[in-house]
Design a protein around this motif. Structure first.
Motif, PDB file in Angstrom:
ATOM      1  N   GLY A 237       0.825  -1.194   0.000  1.00 17.47           N
ATOM      2  CA  GLY A 237       0.000   0.000   0.000  1.00 17.47           C
ATOM      3  C   GLY A 237       0.861   1.245   0.000  1.00 17.47           C
ATOM      4  N   LEU A 238       0.324   2.342   0.520  1.00 19.85           N
ATOM      5  CA  LEU A 238       1.049   3.605   0.514  1.00 19.85           C
ATOM      6  C   LEU A 238       2.309   3.552   1.365  1.00 19.85           C
ATOM      7  CD1 LEU A 238       1.092   6.517  -0.482  1.00 19.85           C
ATOM      8  CD2 LEU A 238      -0.361   7.144   1.469  1.00 19.85           C
ATOM      9  N   THR A 239       2.224   2.901   2.524  1.00 16.79           N
ATOM     10  CA  THR A 239       3.411   2.759   3.372  1.00 16.79           C
ATOM     11  C   THR A 239       4.510   2.013   2.635  1.00 16.79           C
ATOM     12  OG1 THR A 239       2.034   2.735   5.354  1.00 16.79           O
ATOM     13  CG2 THR A 239       4.263   1.889   5.575  1.00 16.79           C
ATOM     14  N   GLY A 240       4.129   0.955   1.934  1.00 18.07           N
ATOM     15  CA  GLY A 240       5.113   0.209   1.155  1.00 18.07           C
ATOM     16  C   GLY A 240       5.772   1.065   0.091  1.00 18.07           C
ATOM     17  N   CYS A 241       4.988   1.934  -0.560  1.00 20.05           N
ATOM     18  CA  CYS A 241       5.550   2.838  -1.572  1.00 20.05           C
ATOM     19  C   CYS A 241       6.593   3.763  -0.958  1.00 20.05           C
ATOM     20  CB  CYS A 241       4.438   3.667  -2.219  1.00 20.05           C
ATOM     21  SG  CYS A 241       3.269   2.736  -3.224  1.00 20.05           S
ATOM     22  N   VAL A 242       6.261   4.317   0.218  1.00 21.54           N
ATOM     23  CA  VAL A 242       7.172   5.258   0.881  1.00 21.54           C
ATOM     24  C   VAL A 242       8.458   4.556   1.305  1.00 21.54           C
ATOM     25  CG1 VAL A 242       7.461   6.795   2.862  1.00 21.54           C
ATOM     26  CG2 VAL A 242       5.272   6.730   1.643  1.00 21.54           C
ATOM     27  N   VAL A 243       8.344   3.333   1.818  1.00 21.74           N
ATOM     28  CA  VAL A 243       9.528   2.579   2.249  1.00 21.74           C
ATOM     29  C   VAL A 243      10.361   2.143   1.053  1.00 21.74           C
ATOM     30  CG1 VAL A 243      10.279   0.408   3.329  1.00 21.74           C
ATOM     31  CG2 VAL A 243       8.537   1.820   4.435  1.00 21.74           C
ATOM     32  N   MET A 244       9.695   1.726  -0.013  1.00 16.38           N
ATOM     33  CA  MET A 244      10.406   1.196  -1.185  1.00 16.38           C
ATOM     34  C   MET A 244      11.069   2.279  -2.029  1.00 16.38           C
ATOM     35  SD  MET A 244      10.138  -2.164  -1.456  1.00 16.38           S
ATOM     36  CE  MET A 244       9.132  -3.484  -0.756  1.00 16.38           C
ATOM     37  N   LEU A 245      10.540   3.497  -1.989  1.00 13.38           N
ATOM     38  CA  LEU A 245      11.080   4.546  -2.862  1.00 13.38           C
ATOM     39  C   LEU A 245      12.558   4.810  -2.629  1.00 13.38           C
ATOM     40  CD1 LEU A 245      10.781   6.676  -5.025  1.00 13.38           C
ATOM     41  CD2 LEU A 245       9.833   8.234  -3.307  1.00 13.38           C
ATOM     42  N   PRO A 246      13.012   5.061  -1.379  1.00 13.71           N
ATOM     43  CA  PRO A 246      14.457   5.261  -1.188  1.00 13.71           C
ATOM     44  C   PRO A 246      15.275   4.017  -1.512  1.00 13.71           C
ATOM     45  CG  PRO A 246      13.317   5.164   0.927  1.00 13.71           C
ATOM     46  CD  PRO A 246      12.265   5.261  -0.127  1.00 13.71           C
ATOM     47  N   VAL A 247      14.689   2.832  -1.301  1.00 20.27           N
ATOM     48  CA  VAL A 247      15.377   1.592  -1.672  1.00 20.27           C
ATOM     49  C   VAL A 247      15.588   1.548  -3.176  1.00 20.27           C
ATOM     50  CG1 VAL A 247      15.197  -0.938  -1.710  1.00 20.27           C
ATOM     51  CG2 VAL A 247      14.454   0.338   0.319  1.00 20.27           C
ATOM     52  N   ALA A 248      14.561   1.936  -3.927  1.00 21.38           N
ATOM     53  CA  ALA A 248      14.661   1.965  -5.386  1.00 21.38           C
ATOM     54  C   ALA A 248      15.718   2.958  -5.849  1.00 21.38           C
ATOM     55  CB  ALA A 248      13.304   2.317  -5.994  1.00 21.38           C
ATOM     56  N   VAL A 249      15.790   4.111  -5.186  1.00 22.62           N
ATOM     57  CA  VAL A 249      16.782   5.125  -5.548  1.00 22.62           C
ATOM     58  C   VAL A 249      18.193   4.607  -5.282  1.00 22.62           C
ATOM     59  CG1 VAL A 249      17.684   7.410  -4.976  1.00 22.62           C
ATOM     60  CG2 VAL A 249      15.212   7.066  -5.203  1.00 22.62           C
ATOM     61  N   LEU A 250      18.416   4.011  -4.115  1.00 22.84           N
ATOM     62  CA  LEU A 250      19.738   3.482  -3.761  1.00 22.84           C
ATOM     63  C   LEU A 250      20.156   2.371  -4.716  1.00 22.84           C
ATOM     64  CD1 LEU A 250      19.479   3.376   0.138  1.00 22.84           C
ATOM     65  CD2 LEU A 250      20.876   4.942  -1.245  1.00 22.84           C
ATOM     66  N   ILE A 251      19.219   1.491  -5.060  1.00 29.00           N
ATOM     67  CA  ILE A 251      19.528   0.413  -6.005  1.00 29.00           C
ATOM     68  C   ILE A 251      19.877   0.980  -7.369  1.00 29.00           C
ATOM     69  CG2 ILE A 251      18.420  -1.432  -7.345  1.00 29.00           C
ATOM     70  CD1 ILE A 251      17.028  -2.277  -4.730  1.00 29.00           C
ATOM     71  N   SER A 252      19.147   1.988  -7.807  1.00 27.21           N
ATOM     72  CA  SER A 252      19.426   2.617  -9.105  1.00 27.21           C
ATOM     73  C   SER A 252      20.823   3.218  -9.138  1.00 27.21           C
ATOM     74  CB  SER A 252      18.384   3.698  -9.395  1.00 27.21           C
ATOM     75  OG  SER A 252      17.096   3.142  -9.546  1.00 27.21           O
ATOM     76  N   LEU A 253      21.190   3.912  -8.062  1.00 25.17           N
ATOM     77  CA  LEU A 253      22.515   4.525  -7.984  1.00 25.17           C
ATOM     78  C   LEU A 253      23.607   3.473  -7.980  1.00 25.17           C
ATOM     79  CD1 LEU A 253      21.787   7.336  -5.349  1.00 25.17           C
ATOM     80  CD2 LEU A 253      22.161   7.634  -7.812  1.00 25.17           C
ATOM     81  N   GLU A 254      23.386   2.408  -7.209  1.00 24.90           N
ATOM     82  CA  GLU A 254      24.401   1.345  -7.105  1.00 24.90           C
ATOM     83  C   GLU A 254      24.575   0.612  -8.433  1.00 24.90           C
ATOM     84  OE1 GLU A 254      26.068  -2.607  -6.375  1.00 24.90           O
ATOM     85  OE2 GLU A 254      23.956  -2.257  -6.826  1.00 24.90           O
ATOM     86  N   LEU A 255      23.491   0.271  -9.091  1.00 21.90           N
ATOM     87  CA  LEU A 255      23.577  -0.444 -10.369  1.00 21.90           C
ATOM     88  C   LEU A 255      24.128   0.451 -11.476  1.00 21.90           C
ATOM     89  CD1 LEU A 255      20.260  -2.514 -10.356  1.00 21.90           C
ATOM     90  CD2 LEU A 255      22.569  -3.352  -9.968  1.00 21.90           C
ATOM     91  N   ASN A 256      23.837   1.743 -11.408  1.00 22.76           N
ATOM     92  CA  ASN A 256      24.386   2.656 -12.403  1.00 22.76           C
ATOM     93  C   ASN A 256      25.894   2.744 -12.317  1.00 22.76           C
ATOM     94  OD1 ASN A 256      22.529   3.563 -14.226  1.00 22.76           O
ATOM     95  ND2 ASN A 256      22.130   5.525 -13.233  1.00 22.76           N
ATOM     96  N   GLN A 257      26.429   2.680 -11.106  1.00 19.05           N
ATOM     97  CA  GLN A 257      27.886   2.695 -10.946  1.00 19.05           C
ATOM     98  C   GLN A 257      28.511   1.501 -11.634  1.00 19.05           C
ATOM     99  OE1 GLN A 257      28.551   2.946  -6.664  1.00 19.05           O
ATOM    100  NE2 GLN A 257      29.034   5.110  -6.851  1.00 19.05           N
ATOM    101  N   ASP A 258      27.887   0.311 -11.466  1.00 15.53           N
ATOM    102  CA  ASP A 258      28.408  -0.887 -12.118  1.00 15.53           C
ATOM    103  C   ASP A 258      28.228  -0.798 -13.629  1.00 15.53           C
ATOM    104  OD1 ASP A 258      28.938  -1.860  -9.609  1.00 15.53           O
ATOM    105  OD2 ASP A 258      27.132  -3.118  -9.498  1.00 15.53           O
ATOM    106  N   PHE A 259      27.129  -0.177 -14.069  1.00 18.13           N
ATOM    107  CA  PHE A 259      26.818  -0.097 -15.495  1.00 18.13           C
ATOM    108  C   PHE A 259      27.845   0.747 -16.243  1.00 18.13           C
ATOM    109  CE2 PHE A 259      24.499   1.805 -19.110  1.00 18.13           C
ATOM    110  CZ  PHE A 259      24.065   0.655 -19.744  1.00 18.13           C
ATOM    111  N   TYR A 260      28.224   1.872 -15.585  1.00 16.22           N
ATOM    112  CA  TYR A 260      29.153   2.792 -16.244  1.00 16.22           C
ATOM    113  C   TYR A 260      30.601   2.502 -15.843  1.00 16.22           C
ATOM    114  CZ  TYR A 260      25.059   5.461 -17.637  1.00 16.22           C
ATOM    115  OH  TYR A 260      23.867   5.866 -18.186  1.00 16.22           O
TER     116      TYR A 260
END
Length: 260
Positions: A237-260
């Motif tokens: 639900g909404l709580t899950g969205c709020v908790v997952m959003l920073p997780v998604a951002v951190l994962i994106s940053l971490e995977l982008n480092q490996d990608f580039y």
């Protein structure tokens, strides 16, 4: 692979799933849940060599990574679910249930694991690497998350109507959005393990057991150890969205480092 193939697969799964929900609309929830097999089954029609595909996703070439990230998946499930509990309590959205109101959860089953594997096989072992060959990791995860979110919409429409859920549109929208964000940790596990089916399946399976037990079920609109409005306080639900959003951002940053 090309983008049309990836998107055709995603669209086909979502359309076939919607048709299945329509056909099985008067049947039980376990029967509806058999739709979870569809992503994996339909992925077989899109690969050139089924044997090589199955051998790859079994994780035999990255056994150590598969084992390590399966353990990470279980720990991550507890972190995410109890992160939702903490946030929900802090915001006043969540409270402890009375013992008589807690829904008794069924024990973890082999069929539950196989259903989770059916989804992960399609979304994380076929669609995600297909998209990763064309886009950056954040974009690939976002597109796969949209496809995964839409995959749940038909059954959410049916169940909110069947159960006369309060605020059905809001419930459907936030559940779909939560799946978009949830695709990031699921996809991260798949990428890190060389697209082995096991780690993301363990996360999916453990989540399907722990989240309903602790926070209730947004599908059946029933409480768990904690109660509140499911659209607001659930891990999907909404709580899950709020908790997952920073997780998604951190994962994106971490995977982008490996990608580039």
């Amino acid at each position: 692979m090309n983008v049309n193939t990836c998107l055709l697969y995603a669209a086909l799964v979502d359309v076939v799933t919607s048709l299945w929900v329509f056909v099985a609309r008067d049947m039980s929830f376990p029967t509806l849940a058999k739709a979870m097999y569809l992503p994996g089954v339909l992925s077989l029609a899109f690969v050139d060599d089924v044997g090589a595909y199955l051998w790859q996703i079994m994780g035999t070439q990255s056994f150590y990574k598969s084992v390590v990230y399966c353990a990470v998946a279980i720990v991550l499930t507890y972190v995410l679910v109890y992160g939702c509990v903490g946030l929900g309590i802090g915001l006043g959205w969540t409270a402890k249930s009375q013992p008589v109101s807690v829904t008794v959860q069924k024990r973890m089953s082999v069929t539950g694991f196989l259903r989770a594997a059916g989804e992960e096989m399609g979304w994380r072992c076929y669609l995600l690497p297909c998209l990763m060959s064309l886009f950056t990791p954040p974009v690939a995860l976002f597109i796969s998350g949209i496809a995964w979110g839409l995959f749940h919409v038909a059954v959410m429409i049916l169940l909110t109507k069947r159960l006369k859920t309060e605020l059905p549109v809001r419930t459907i929208v936030v559940q779909c959005l939560a799946c978009v964000f949830c695709a990031y940790p699921h996809g991260w596990l798949a990428i890190k393990s060389g697209y082995s089916i096991w780690p993301s399946t363990f996360l999916h399976f453990w989540w399907n057991h722990l989240n309903p037990h602790v926070l209730g079920s947004i599908y059946t609109n029933t409480p768990g150890v904690y109660y509140g409005q499911q659209w607001k306080m659930n891990g999907e639900g909404l709580t899950g969205c709020v908790v997952m959003l920073p997780v998604a951002v951190l994962i994106s940053l971490e995977l982008n480092q490996d990608f580039y």
